[in-house]
Design a protein around this motif. Structure first.
Motif: not given
Length: 325
Positions: A294-300, A259-273
């Motif tokens: 989980h993301g919907v119900r936590t309001g993220q 997951m971290q590797s994919t985020a880096r390749k897409l130039k996304l911080p882990m705060e957006k994962v």
């Protein structure tokens, strides 16, 4: 006027039994297998997972997640006219888990079928449902990922048994004149069937082969990090969007390093994962809808945001879906 499809409700369900790394370490020690919480966390990011009881099937988890998604959508089960379940751990050889779920929901007559693409299953199922809604074959689809992977794990193999858990996630997908699902990109390469598989089958009332999960972890990791980026970029290109347009990445929750590797390749911080692998483990086809809910119900995750869903699984299968909530 062109028809689109939009997610109008999400739901998820985890069986009550929480198994921490320490719980699993103690259980494996009784088998003479050594591991540790530190070893598991450093390699996978997993701290806990949920296991279903012996009498609990994929459809049982699916029905709970489905009811929550239906409630969130503000409709009733009778409004559903298409059911697709992504699973690699069906209740039976046949009928489909989707048909069993249909009966448990009290819905009758609409098409119901399973999709088998292992951990990519939910992305595949969502793409199929979107296509059917766009053509008018259905108006409201229930798309579910549900797994009880605990029953196909080899608890003498510490490299695989620590990875997986059980759970279900569901979405209600409704036809709309406003774009929701923007693009998708699906692939498979059967040359790699052996790197992640359960090489057993039923013959004459007996099991032929091995009915437990086998995985070449290094081969899966190497393939996954490459194909996920390609699928993500292909999906973005189809939608005429870029990395900067992604509000949230919701990857298959297999391994935090992937997951971290994919985020880096897409130039996304882990705060957006959206990350749930630490508490859910790898729930295969259920992992993306579990993380989405989980993301919907936590309001993220908020209305109007762009989400990129992507997964890889045995087959070898992979794919991505880009959508606006």
């Amino acid at each position: 006027m062109r028809r689109y499809s939009r997610i109008t409700g999400t739901g998820s369900y985890l069986p009550p039994r929480l198994v921490t790394n320490d719980d699993l370490v103690a259980e494996l020690a009784q088998r003479g297998i050594e591991t540790s919480d530190q070893w598991i966390v450093e390699r996978t990011g997993i701290k806990a997972r949920h296991f279903a009881g012996r009498d609990v099937a994929s459809s049982d988890l699916a029905v709970e997640a489905s009811r929550r998604a239906i409630e969130a959508a503000g409709i009733t089960a009778d409004d559903i006219d298409l059911i697709i379940v992504a699973t690699s751990t069906p209740d039976m050889v046949f009928p489909s888990t989707a048909a069993i779920l249909q009966n448990k929901l009290g819905v009758h007559g609409c098409p119901a079928f399973d999709v088998q693409a292992v951990c990519s299953g939910f992305v595949y199922a969502l793409t199929v449902a979107d296509a059917m809604l766009q053509t008018g074959a259905a108006n409201r689809a229930l798309v579910v990922g549900s797994e009880v992977f605990s029953r196909i794990l080899d608890f003498n193999d510490r490299t695989t048994c620590v990875l997986f858990g059980d759970g279900a996630g569901a979405v209600v997908l409704e036809a709309s004149d406003k774009p929701g699902i923007l693009a998708s990109d699906l692939h498979a390469d059967g040359r790699h069937v052996d790197i992640l598989c359960v090489p057993g089958n039923v013959y004459g009332g007996q099991i032929l082969g091995d009915p437990l999960l086998k995985m070449d972890g290094q081969a899966v990791f190497k393939l996954a990090v490459g194909v996920l980026e390609k699928a993500a970029r292909a999906t973005l290109e189809k939608a005429n969007l870029t990395d900067a347009d992604i509000d949230w990445l919701i990857p298959h929750q297999a391994n935090i390093r992937i997951m971290q590797s994919t985020a880096r390749k897409l130039k996304l911080p882990m705060e957006k994962v959206i990350v749930t692998v630490d508490q859910h483990g790898n729930t295969s086809a259920a992992s993306i809808p579990l993380a989405l809910d989980h993301g919907v119900r936590t309001g993220q995750i908020k209305p109007g945001q762009n989400l990129l869903l992507e997964g890889v699984g045995g087959g070898f299968t992979w794919g991505a879906v880009l959508l606006t909530m």
